[in-house]
Write a protein that holds these residues in place. Structure first.
Motif, PDB file in Angstrom:
ATOM      1  N   MET A  34       0.845  -1.192   0.000  1.00 20.39           N
ATOM      2  CA  MET A  34       0.000   0.000   0.000  1.00 20.39           C
ATOM      3  C   MET A  34       0.883   1.245   0.000  1.00 20.39           C
ATOM      4  N   ALA A  35       0.316   2.316  -0.551  1.00 20.23           N
ATOM      5  CA  ALA A  35       1.035   3.580  -0.602  1.00 20.23           C
ATOM      6  C   ALA A  35       0.039   4.723  -0.505  1.00 20.23           C
ATOM      7  N   MET A  36       0.542   5.867  -0.070  1.00 22.14           N
ATOM      8  CA  MET A  36      -0.249   7.087  -0.033  1.00 22.14           C
ATOM      9  C   MET A  36       0.329   8.014  -1.096  1.00 22.14           C
ATOM     10  N   ILE A  37      -0.525   8.515  -1.967  1.00 22.91           N
ATOM     11  CA  ILE A  37      -0.088   9.467  -2.984  1.00 22.91           C
ATOM     12  C   ILE A  37      -0.722  10.797  -2.638  1.00 22.91           C
ATOM     13  N   GLU A  38       0.082  11.862  -2.663  1.00 22.96           N
ATOM     14  CA  GLU A  38      -0.407  13.174  -2.256  1.00 22.96           C
ATOM     15  C   GLU A  38       0.299  14.259  -3.054  1.00 22.96           C
ATOM     16  N   PHE A  39      -0.336  15.424  -3.114  1.00 22.79           N
ATOM     17  CA  PHE A  39       0.300  16.583  -3.729  1.00 22.79           C
ATOM     18  C   PHE A  39       1.348  17.127  -2.768  1.00 22.79           C
ATOM     19  N   VAL A  40       2.496  17.481  -3.294  1.00 18.94           N
ATOM     20  CA  VAL A  40       3.627  17.884  -2.461  1.00 18.94           C
ATOM     21  C   VAL A  40       3.345  19.183  -1.715  1.00 18.94           C
ATOM     22  N   ASP A  41       2.767  20.166  -2.374  1.00 20.98           N
ATOM     23  CA  ASP A  41       2.577  21.475  -1.755  1.00 20.98           C
ATOM     24  C   ASP A  41       1.378  21.544  -0.823  1.00 20.98           C
ATOM     25  N   PHE A  42       0.594  20.485  -0.725  1.00 21.62           N
ATOM     26  CA  PHE A  42      -0.595  20.522   0.109  1.00 21.62           C
ATOM     27  C   PHE A  42      -0.437  19.710   1.379  1.00 21.62           C
ATOM     28  N   ASN A  43       0.746  19.270   1.718  1.00 21.66           N
ATOM     29  CA  ASN A  43       0.974  18.520   2.934  1.00 21.66           C
ATOM     30  C   ASN A  43       1.222  19.512   4.064  1.00 21.66           C
ATOM     31  N   ASP A  44       0.290  19.561   5.030  1.00 22.49           N
ATOM     32  CA  ASP A  44       0.383  20.523   6.125  1.00 22.49           C
ATOM     33  C   ASP A  44       1.484  20.160   7.111  1.00 22.49           C
ATOM     34  N   ILE A  45       1.761  18.893   7.294  1.00 21.73           N
ATOM     35  CA  ILE A  45       2.750  18.469   8.278  1.00 21.73           C
ATOM     36  C   ILE A  45       4.143  18.952   7.883  1.00 21.73           C
ATOM     37  N   TYR A  46       4.533  18.708   6.630  1.00 19.69           N
ATOM     38  CA  TYR A  46       5.865  19.114   6.193  1.00 19.69           C
ATOM     39  C   TYR A  46       5.970  20.627   6.055  1.00 19.69           C
ATOM     40  N   ASN A  47       4.932  21.292   5.600  1.00 15.75           N
ATOM     41  CA  ASN A  47       4.992  22.735   5.399  1.00 15.75           C
ATOM     42  C   ASN A  47       5.051  23.487   6.717  1.00 15.75           C
ATOM     43  N   LYS A  48       4.389  23.012   7.771  1.00 14.47           N
ATOM     44  CA  LYS A  48       4.448  23.678   9.074  1.00 14.47           C
ATOM     45  C   LYS A  48       5.826  23.544   9.692  1.00 14.47           C
ATOM     46  N   GLU A  49       6.418  22.349   9.596  1.00 14.32           N
ATOM     47  CA  GLU A  49       7.748  22.154  10.167  1.00 14.32           C
ATOM     48  C   GLU A  49       8.788  22.987   9.439  1.00 14.32           C
ATOM     49  N   ALA A  50       8.637  23.104   8.132  1.00 13.96           N
ATOM     50  CA  ALA A  50       9.611  23.873   7.354  1.00 13.96           C
ATOM     51  C   ALA A  50       9.510  25.359   7.677  1.00 13.96           C
ATOM     52  N   SER A  51       8.285  25.846   7.951  1.00 16.30           N
ATOM     53  CA  SER A  51       8.140  27.265   8.247  1.00 16.30           C
ATOM     54  C   SER A  51       8.593  27.593   9.664  1.00 16.30           C
ATOM     55  N   LYS A  52       8.454  26.651  10.611  1.00 18.85           N
ATOM     56  CA  LYS A  52       8.865  26.896  11.989  1.00 18.85           C
ATOM     57  C   LYS A  52      10.376  26.816  12.160  1.00 18.85           C
ATOM     58  N   LYS A  53      10.996  25.895  11.440  1.00 21.53           N
ATOM     59  CA  LYS A  53      12.414  25.652  11.612  1.00 21.53           C
ATOM     60  C   LYS A  53      13.220  26.789  11.000  1.00 21.53           C
ATOM     61  N   LYS A  54      14.036  27.427  11.837  1.00 24.72           N
ATOM     62  CA  LYS A  54      14.919  28.484  11.354  1.00 24.72           C
ATOM     63  C   LYS A  54      16.264  27.854  11.032  1.00 24.72           C
ATOM     64  N   SER A  55      16.738  28.136   9.872  1.00 22.53           N
ATOM     65  CA  SER A  55      18.030  27.577   9.489  1.00 22.53           C
ATOM     66  C   SER A  55      19.114  28.575   9.871  1.00 22.53           C
ATOM     67  N   THR A  56      19.859  28.221  10.912  1.00 23.78           N
ATOM     68  CA  THR A  56      20.985  29.045  11.329  1.00 23.78           C
ATOM     69  C   THR A  56      22.246  28.361  10.862  1.00 23.78           C
ATOM     70  N   ARG A  57      23.098  29.129  10.292  1.00 21.06           N
ATOM     71  CA  ARG A  57      24.334  28.582   9.762  1.00 21.06           C
ATOM     72  C   ARG A  57      25.408  28.692  10.830  1.00 21.06           C
ATOM     73  N   ARG A  58      25.974  27.565  11.167  1.00 24.59           N
ATOM     74  CA  ARG A  58      27.019  27.562  12.183  1.00 24.59           C
ATOM     75  C   ARG A  58      28.310  27.072  11.558  1.00 24.59           C
ATOM     76  N   SER A  59      29.348  27.798  11.801  1.00 26.89           N
ATOM     77  CA  SER A  59      30.635  27.455  11.225  1.00 26.89           C
ATOM     78  C   SER A  59      31.561  26.964  12.317  1.00 26.89           C
ATOM     79  N   ARG A  60      32.313  25.949  12.015  1.00 26.23           N
ATOM     80  CA  ARG A  60      33.276  25.436  12.987  1.00 26.23           C
ATOM     81  C   ARG A  60      34.608  26.163  12.901  1.00 26.23           C
TER      82      ARG A  60
END
Length: 148
Positions: free
Chosen positions: A91-117
């Motif tokens: 079995m598989a789930m097929i969905e539109f990429v831009d309409f997934n609320d779970i992935y879009n919420k996490e991507a908007s909340k997560k701030k990408s901070t660049r850390r250099s060593r």
């Protein structure tokens, strides 16, 4: 069968089916979504000839096409779910990429901070301090990223 599955996918934005049907549906629906990016009468008629559902065509051109307008392809995602209990079909789930609320919420909340060593000085000089008559080196304040 593909017209009905595509109409259901457009209406619900996500459906569960077998892996083989999901892969075949992806080949059926991706060209239709590409045609829906240009809202012309000709493209609407081409899509309607494949889907045969007026509501699904209007939904595709009105809601889905603006969200995927800048995407060059890959409008749907197939996620494998495991095997069905009755006949052990994959079995598989097929969905539109831009309409997934779970992935879009996490991507908007997560701030990408660049850390250099390479940032700070690695070899700091040891400073001596007088405490109770003994000389002890000062504590280096290191973050967990620098210690790794």
């Amino acid at each position: 069968m593909f017209a009905n599955m595509a109409s259901s996918l457009i209406e619900h934005k996500r459906i569960n089916t077998t892996v083989a049907k999901a892969k075949a549906l992806r080949q059926f629906i991706e060209p239709l979504v590409t045609k829906s990016k240009a809202d012309t009468t000709h493209n609407r008629r081409l899509v309607f000839s494949k889907l045969r559902d007026k509501y699904a065509v209007s939904e595709l051109f009105r809601e889905i096409a603006p969200k995927v307008g800048d995407r060059p392809g890959g409008y749907v995602r197939i996620i494998k779910l495991g095997n069905r209990l009755g006949d052990n079909a994959e079995m598989a789930m097929i969905e539109f990429v831009d309409f997934n609320d779970i992935y879009n919420k996490e991507a908007s909340k997560k701030k990408s901070t660049r850390r250099s060593r390479r940032g700070g000085k690695k070899n700091k000089p040891v400073e001596a301090t007088q405490t109770e008559g003994k000389e002890t080196p000062a504590e280096d304040k290191k973050t967990s990223n620098e210690e790794e």
